[in-house]
Design a protein around this motif. Structure first.
Motif, mmCIF file in Angstrom:
data_model
loop_
_atom_site.group_PDB
_atom_site.id
_atom_site.type_symbol
_atom_site.label_atom_id
_atom_site.label_comp_id
_atom_site.label_asym_id
_atom_site.label_seq_id
_atom_site.Cartn_x
_atom_site.Cartn_y
_atom_site.Cartn_z
ATOM 1 N N GLU A 1 11.405 -11.160 -7.388
ATOM 2 C CA GLU A 1 11.783 -11.930 -8.570
ATOM 3 C C GLU A 1 11.379 -11.240 -9.873
ATOM 4 O OE1 GLU A 1 11.000 -16.100 -8.383
ATOM 5 O OE2 GLU A 1 11.958 -16.316 -6.440
ATOM 6 N N ASN A 2 11.900 -10.051 -10.040
ATOM 7 C CA ASN A 2 11.853 -9.334 -11.299
ATOM 8 C C ASN A 2 13.274 -8.871 -11.605
ATOM 9 O OD1 ASN A 2 8.997 -8.876 -12.467
ATOM 10 N ND2 ASN A 2 8.684 -8.572 -10.264
ATOM 11 N N GLU A 3 13.403 -7.853 -12.441
ATOM 12 C CA GLU A 3 14.716 -7.288 -12.746
ATOM 13 C C GLU A 3 14.710 -5.791 -12.463
ATOM 14 O OE1 GLU A 3 15.734 -8.442 -16.720
ATOM 15 O OE2 GLU A 3 15.330 -10.554 -16.346
ATOM 16 N N LEU A 4 13.972 -5.411 -11.435
ATOM 17 C CA LEU A 4 13.886 -4.016 -11.025
ATOM 18 C C LEU A 4 15.178 -3.590 -10.352
ATOM 19 C CD1 LEU A 4 10.274 -4.246 -9.591
ATOM 20 C CD2 LEU A 4 10.938 -3.040 -11.683
ATOM 21 N N GLY A 5 15.498 -2.310 -10.448
ATOM 22 C CA GLY A 5 16.757 -1.845 -9.871
ATOM 23 C C GLY A 5 16.655 -0.415 -9.398
ATOM 24 N N GLY A 6 17.830 0.158 -9.132
ATOM 25 C CA GLY A 6 17.887 1.532 -8.647
ATOM 26 C C GLY A 6 17.594 1.627 -7.168
ATOM 27 N N LYS A 7 17.521 2.838 -6.694
ATOM 28 C CA LYS A 7 17.258 3.079 -5.286
ATOM 29 C C LYS A 7 15.772 2.983 -5.014
ATOM 30 C CE LYS A 7 18.158 6.512 -1.649
ATOM 31 N NZ LYS A 7 18.721 5.541 -0.704
ATOM 32 N N PHE A 8 15.426 2.364 -3.907
ATOM 33 C CA PHE A 8 14.015 2.202 -3.590
ATOM 34 C C PHE A 8 13.481 3.516 -3.022
ATOM 35 C CE2 PHE A 8 10.206 0.511 -1.582
ATOM 36 C CZ PHE A 8 9.776 -0.361 -2.570
ATOM 37 N N PRO A 9 12.278 3.953 -3.453
ATOM 38 C CA PRO A 9 11.765 5.271 -3.059
ATOM 39 C C PRO A 9 11.628 5.432 -1.539
ATOM 40 C CG PRO A 9 10.515 4.405 -4.909
ATOM 41 C CD PRO A 9 11.404 3.294 -4.436
ATOM 42 N N GLU A 10 12.148 6.539 -1.030
ATOM 43 C CA GLU A 10 12.071 6.843 0.403
ATOM 44 C C GLU A 10 10.626 7.041 0.856
ATOM 45 O OE1 GLU A 10 14.306 7.380 2.877
ATOM 46 O OE2 GLU A 10 16.184 7.064 1.777
ATOM 47 N N ILE A 11 9.783 7.477 -0.061
ATOM 48 C CA ILE A 11 8.420 7.865 0.307
ATOM 49 C C ILE A 11 7.595 6.692 0.809
ATOM 50 C CG2 ILE A 11 7.325 7.557 -1.944
ATOM 51 C CD1 ILE A 11 5.969 10.325 -1.448
ATOM 52 N N ILE A 12 8.063 5.468 0.571
ATOM 53 C CA ILE A 12 7.342 4.293 1.072
ATOM 54 C C ILE A 12 7.208 4.347 2.587
ATOM 55 C CG2 ILE A 12 9.357 2.800 1.379
ATOM 56 C CD1 ILE A 12 5.980 1.651 -0.073
ATOM 57 N N SER A 13 8.109 5.089 3.253
ATOM 58 C CA SER A 13 8.081 5.191 4.721
ATOM 59 C C SER A 13 6.834 5.883 5.225
ATOM 60 C CB SER A 13 9.321 5.936 5.224
ATOM 61 O OG SER A 13 10.495 5.272 4.827
ATOM 62 N N ASN A 14 6.160 6.602 4.354
ATOM 63 C CA ASN A 14 4.951 7.328 4.770
ATOM 64 C C ASN A 14 3.698 6.469 4.728
ATOM 65 O OD1 ASN A 14 6.537 9.602 5.057
ATOM 66 N ND2 ASN A 14 6.069 10.386 3.005
ATOM 67 N N SER A 15 3.816 5.240 4.218
ATOM 68 C CA SER A 15 2.641 4.363 4.140
ATOM 69 C C SER A 15 2.287 3.883 5.543
ATOM 70 C CB SER A 15 2.929 3.171 3.227
ATOM 71 O OG SER A 15 3.181 3.614 1.914
ATOM 72 N N SER A 16 1.286 4.476 6.111
ATOM 73 C CA SER A 16 0.977 4.222 7.524
ATOM 74 C C SER A 16 0.395 2.842 7.786
ATOM 75 C CB SER A 16 -0.004 5.291 8.034
ATOM 76 O OG SER A 16 -1.189 5.271 7.259
ATOM 77 N N ASN A 17 -0.034 2.122 6.725
ATOM 78 C CA ASN A 17 -0.625 0.799 6.927
ATOM 79 C C ASN A 17 0.241 -0.333 6.391
ATOM 80 O OD1 ASN A 17 -3.132 1.774 8.067
ATOM 81 N ND2 ASN A 17 -3.664 2.476 6.007
ATOM 82 N N LEU A 18 1.448 -0.037 5.934
ATOM 83 C CA LEU A 18 2.291 -1.048 5.302
ATOM 84 C C LEU A 18 2.712 -2.120 6.310
ATOM 85 C CD1 LEU A 18 3.710 -1.702 2.567
ATOM 86 C CD2 LEU A 18 5.758 -0.625 3.542
ATOM 87 N N TYR A 19 2.299 -3.351 6.048
ATOM 88 C CA TYR A 19 2.683 -4.455 6.922
ATOM 89 C C TYR A 19 3.542 -5.499 6.207
ATOM 90 C CZ TYR A 19 -1.125 -7.138 4.723
ATOM 91 O OH TYR A 19 -1.934 -7.781 3.822
ATOM 92 N N GLU A 20 3.618 -5.443 4.873
ATOM 93 C CA GLU A 20 4.352 -6.472 4.138
ATOM 94 C C GLU A 20 5.105 -5.838 2.980
ATOM 95 O OE1 GLU A 20 3.470 -10.953 2.515
ATOM 96 O OE2 GLU A 20 1.874 -9.480 2.335
ATOM 97 N N LEU A 21 6.428 -6.098 2.923
ATOM 98 C CA LEU A 21 7.271 -5.584 1.858
ATOM 99 C C LEU A 21 8.206 -6.697 1.407
ATOM 100 C CD1 LEU A 21 8.196 -3.119 0.186
ATOM 101 C CD2 LEU A 21 9.855 -2.638 2.001
ATOM 102 N N ARG A 22 7.984 -7.209 0.207
ATOM 103 C CA ARG A 22 8.806 -8.307 -0.317
ATOM 104 C C ARG A 22 9.433 -7.853 -1.640
ATOM 105 N NH1 ARG A 22 7.810 -12.561 3.048
ATOM 106 N NH2 ARG A 22 5.694 -12.837 3.855
ATOM 107 N N LEU A 23 10.749 -7.653 -1.604
ATOM 108 C CA LEU A 23 11.491 -7.131 -2.745
ATOM 109 C C LEU A 23 12.569 -8.091 -3.215
ATOM 110 C CD1 LEU A 23 12.113 -3.499 -1.380
ATOM 111 C CD2 LEU A 23 10.126 -4.343 -2.635
ATOM 112 N N PHE A 24 12.644 -9.291 -2.688
ATOM 113 C CA PHE A 24 13.799 -10.155 -2.939
ATOM 114 C C PHE A 24 13.908 -10.559 -4.411
ATOM 115 C CE2 PHE A 24 10.389 -13.062 -1.572
ATOM 116 C CZ PHE A 24 10.432 -14.042 -2.551
#
Length: 1001
Positions: A316-339
């Protein structure tokens, strides 16, 4: 001899005389407290070593001197004022009275506890100002006053603490400004001031001087203005929480200097601009960041996503563009909320490959491309929410093995292809939503494995084939929407096994055959829509046994035979049997003009509805035509001769009674009626008026069978100057134009013993009537605040509270979606002949979506009544169930005190503030209605406690309505309750009905 005599005499000295002085001080503490659970049961004189060191909660120094160093009364369920006698314990270092009912105020005598290092008085009932003298405690390192009712300012003197390391004032009523002097406490490591109604103010830049600070929590502190650059000096900061404020401006680039920070919470502010592009790489410790519900624009920085993040909330912001591919390297990422943003392009193709993803929500964006096949590679994914994007391609085959999934929402995209075989039968999935895509193929028999599935929505796709018998194995299925597909075949006989099913929508498919004869097994079915298929045969009479069914659409099929008489048992909001081959008479209940569209396209149907029957049946011969013409001529002559007489009589009639053209009224019933609209219309004269207000008049109408009904006649528009409530609780609706529709929509589809029954509604273009069951004892407000209040003894008042709470709990928890009443008050609680209570007046009720930003729907105006409106509703205009709970808490206080919600005797206060003030100053006896018998004092105290909980200033601290019902029922049961009262002192009921700030689509 003398030695022996002394020894003998010593045996007869009471042991209590042997207890040392510190033990006697503690016994004074014991005498000042109510102790319903017997915490102090071993605090007696029978000690072997003359000390209290073995008593519960007491710890002495290790040197064996017997000096008390610690007193821990945590969770002891004791009640009473703060015992300053403790400060006579010269060696006392540790004092905790966490989670009790310590009441009254804190005096400056507390400053005499000179050795105190740790002081925890959290979760009590303390009031008044914070003592300025607290800062005089030279050794104090830990101070926790969370969850009390302290008010006023934080004393400037707090800046004088010498050794303080942690201070928590969370969830009080502190309403001054955050003093800049707090920046002088150089030793401070934790500062938590969250959830206080501070006056609007900026974050004091002086807080940047706290260079040892590790935790800074200023959540919901009414902060305004920018985030000061000075916070960048907090080099040791680990946790920064500035959420739920009104902060503005951008995130300062200097935030990157917080190299040790692990968690940043900035959600629900008004921050703007782009996120800093560089500097994030310095924040190597950052693991959790939540900047959701702001006004951020631009793209997400690569450096931010290159960190080893665990949780990333940007929704719930006004962010845009392509989401960075590098997020895939976050070895501990368990939660991603971009809606709720404007992200576009594909999701990172390796997302989830290197991380244990649990929750992914990218809904309401502009994403495209395929679902990354690696999302569930680590087998932890529970929620996958991707609705309202432009994703395409197929569901990855790997998802068939994602056994951890519980919620899947892929709707409103461009997916295609067949759904993988195993995906249909994932064992933990409760919600599977594939609506509005281009999926093909069949529902596989493997769906039998989806034992937890409660909602299956696959509407608006290209699914085909027959429904498998295995669909009937889904014991927990509540909703099945499969409309607008290409299904064929007959309904499986097993479908009648779905005993929890409330909605079955299969319209616009190619189903044929008959409806299963055992359809009456679906006892909870509320909506049945089989329109536009090829069903044939007769409509089963047993549909009439589905007691909660209120939506039935069988139109556009090939049903034949008569309309079953059993349908008359239903209370339908919508009925459509059009475009079939039905014959015979229309059941009398539906032989009304309002239902004419429900039967069109059935040539063999006939009923007493104007325009439905074929006029060719009446004009088959010329003789009939001649006869009709003769009748018309004769009738016309009679009408002309009688016109003059009628005009004369009408003029006299109009002067004596309001005229009503009964032929123009439309009636819609919601229950089986024993009266007609003509009986109602004929009784609407001034002699029967029992109330009048801003929305109209209320009449009492006695029917021919002796029963009575209450009729609310709404004005054509708002009548200025009339704002009093309507008698009998059918009160005024602040939004008159919408009140009729809201009331009909709400009461027409709900059924509960504690919700007032709406029999029917009658309407024309200029007038609207609502016909309710008549409640002979009127409204609670009218009775309670009149000379007849003596009729309401305590057992009756308690029963009214339970009944009303059950009605509201039904609206909040059992209606899907939930309904918020928005005008809960004593005048909208009606009483039957036995003083049973019904919740009434739904003219401003709203259906609410609990997943909306801010935790509720935004209203354009405040609805409700003075003294009942929740504080947060008044200044945010956001409405949810917690608003009703506050209002119901006021009703409870009315029942206990017998007082009105607002009254001149309170001055500028309302009833809630008056009760709190009077409890503090005069005690519980001073708030009770003097008409109540004192023998019920214990129960009254418990109910009063619930009222105070419901009216907590912070919505998060109010119990749910379901919890309120349970607490009230416990009071009236024989089982032990979680309340304790003694000598009029209260012990609060603590509950765990809390929810986090997360907003999941």
């Amino acid at each position: 001899m003398s030695r022996s005599l002394c020894l003998v005499l010593l045996l007869f000295i009471p042991l209590g005389l042997c207890l040392n002085q510190e033990g006697r001080y503690l016994q004074q503490l014991k005498l000042g407290f109510d102790d319903p659970d017997g915490f102090f049961s071993d605090w007696d004189d029978a000690v072997a070593d003359y000390t209290p060191c073995h008593w519960s909660g007491v710890t002495c120094s290790e040197q064996g001197s017997g000096f008390v160093e610690a007193v821990d009364l945590s969770n002891a369920n004791v009640a009473g004022p703060f015992p300053t006698v403790l400060c006579r314990l010269a060696g006392l270092k540790f004092l905790s009275m966490y989670n009790n009912s310590i009441n009254g105020t804190l005096s400056d005598d507390l400053a005499t506890c000179r050795s105190l290092v740790y002081l925890n008085l959290a979760q009590n009932l303390l009031t008044g100002a914070l003592p300025e003298s607290l800062s005089q405690l030279p050794e104090l390192r830990y101070l926790d006053l969370t969850g009390n009712n302290f008010s006023g300012d934080i004393p400037v003197s707090f800046g004088l603490f010498r050794k303080l390391e942690a201070i928590s004032l969370v969830d009080n009523l502190i309403d001054g400004m955050i003093p800049a002097e707090l920046g002088n406490i150089s030793t401070l490591k934790q500062l938590n001031l969250s959830y206080n109604p501070f006056s609007p103010g900026q974050i004091p830049p002086e807080l940047g001087n706290l260079t040892d600070l590790e935790v800074l929590w200023l959540t919901d502190c009414n902060l305004i203005g920018p985030i000061p650059d000075s916070l960048s000096r907090l080099g040791k900061l680990v946790d920064l929480d500035l959420a739920i404020n009104k902060l503005t401006g951008p995130v300062p680039s200097s935030i990157a200097e917080l190299s040790n920070v692990v968690q940043i919470e900035l959600y629900n502010n008004s921050l703007i601009g782009e996120l800093p592009v560089v500097g994030w790489s310095k924040m190597t410790a950052l693991r959790l960041i939540d900047i959701s519900m702001n006004l951020f624009t631009g793209t997400v920085p690569e450096e931010l996503c290159s960190l080893q993040l665990e949780s990333l909330h940007l929704y719930e912001n006004e962010l845009g563009g392509k989401f960075p591919e590098i997020i895939s390297n976050s070895s501990n990422l368990y939660e991603l909320r971009l809606f709720g943003n404007r992200f576009s392009g594909s999701l990172p193709k390796d997302l989830g490959k290197n991380s244990p993803l649990v929750w992914v929500d990218v809904s309401n964006n502009l994403f495209s491309g395929e679902i990354p096949a690696s999302l569930c590679k680590n087998g932890a994914l529970e929620e996958l929410l991707m609705i309202h994007n432009s994703f395409s391609g197929e569901v990855p085959a790997t998802f068939s093995k994602c056994l951890s999934l519980t919620r899947v929402r892929l709707g409103y995209n461009k997916f295609s292809g067949e759904v993988p075989l195993g995906f249909w039968g994932l064992p933990q999935v409760t919600l599977l939503e594939l609506v509005e895509n281009s999926f093909t193929g069949v529902i596989e028999k493997s769906i039998a494995g989806a034992g937890n599935l409660s909602t299956l929505n696959i509407a608006n796709n290209n699914f085909s084939g027959e429904l498998p018998d295995e669909i009937g194995f889904l014991d927990n299925l509540i909703e099945f929407s499969g409309s607008n597909n290409r299904f064929s075949g007959s309904l499986p006989a097993s479908i009648v096994n779905l005993e929890q099913l409330t909605k079955l929508d299969l319209r616009n498919n190619g189903f044929y055959g008959q409806i299963p004869a055992a359809i009456d097994s679906l006892k909870k079915l509320n909506e049945l829509n089989l329109a536009n298929n090829k069903f044939s045969g007769s409509i089963p009479d047993k549909i009439g046994e589905l007691s909660v069914l209120n939506y039935l659409d069988l139109s556009g099929n090939q049903f034949s035979g008569k309309i079953p008489a059993g349908l008359q048992n239903l209370r339908l909001n919508q009925l459509n049997l059009s475009s079939n081959a039905l014959t015979g008479d229309i059941p009398p209940v539906y032989a009304k003009k309002i239902y004419i569209n429900s039967f069109l396209g059935n040539p063999g149907l006939c009923g007493d509805i104007e325009g439905l029957c074929d006029v060719k049946n009446v004009t088959k011969s010329v003789g009939y035509v001649w006869l009709l013409r003769s009748i018309f001529v004769l009738t016309g002559s009679v009408l002309i001769l009688g016109a003059g007489w009628f005009c004369f009589q009408y003029r006299n009639f109009k002067n004596s009674k309001e005229s009503i053209d009964k032929s123009k009224w439309t009636l819609m019933s919601f229950h089986k009626l024993s009266f007609s609209e003509y009986e109602i219309l004929g009784a609407l004269d001034e002699d029967n008026v029992i109330g009048s207000g801003a929305s109209g008049k209320v009449y009492k109408v006695v029917l021919s069978n002796g029963d009575a009904v209450a009729v609310k006649k709404l004005w054509g528009g708002s009548k200025k100057g009339e704002n009093e409530d309507l008698e009998n609780g059918l009160g005024s609706s602040p939004v008159v134009d919408n009140g009729f529709e809201a009331e009909v929509e709400t009461l027409g589809r709900i059924r509960h013993k504690n919700i007032v029954r709406l029999w029917c509604c009658c309407s024309t273009k200029t007038c609207k009537l609502l016909v309710y069951e008549y409640m002979p004892n009127g409204s609670l407000g009218d009775l309670l605040h009149s000379t007849k209040s003596g009729l309401l003894d305590w057992p009756i008042r308690y029963k009214i509270a339970v009944d009303a709470s059950e009605g509201l709990a039904y609206l909040h928890h059992d209606c899907v979606p939930a309904i918020v009443h928005r005008d809960v008050k004593s005048n909208n609680i009606l009483l039957d002949g036995d003083f049973g209570a019904r919740v009434a007046d739904f003219g401003v009720a709203k259906v609410v979506d609990g997943n909306k930003k801010g935790g509720g729907d935004s209203m354009s105006v405040i609805a409700g009544s003075c003294g009942y409106i929740a504080p947060e509703y008044a200044y945010t205009l956001r409405v949810n169930e917690k608003s009703d709970i506050y209002s119901f808490g006021v009703v409870i206080l009315e029942l206990v005190t017998g007082k009105r919600p607002v009254d001149p005797e309170y001055g500028e206060k309302d009833l809630v503030k008056w009760v709190c003030t009077t409890l503090d100053q005069k005690g519980v006896d001073s708030v009770f209605d003097p008409k109540l018998d004192s023998c019920f004092k214990e129960e009254i105290c418990k109910v009063l406690n619930i009222g105070l909980l419901c009216t907590c200033p912070l919505p998060i601290n109010r119990p749910s309505m379901r919890r309120v019902v349970k607490m009230l029922q416990e009071i009236g049961s024989l089982n032990p309750t979680k309340f304790a009262t003694k000598d009029g002192k209260l012990t609060p009921y603590y509950y765990d009905d809390l929810s986090d700030h997360g907003n999941v689509a």
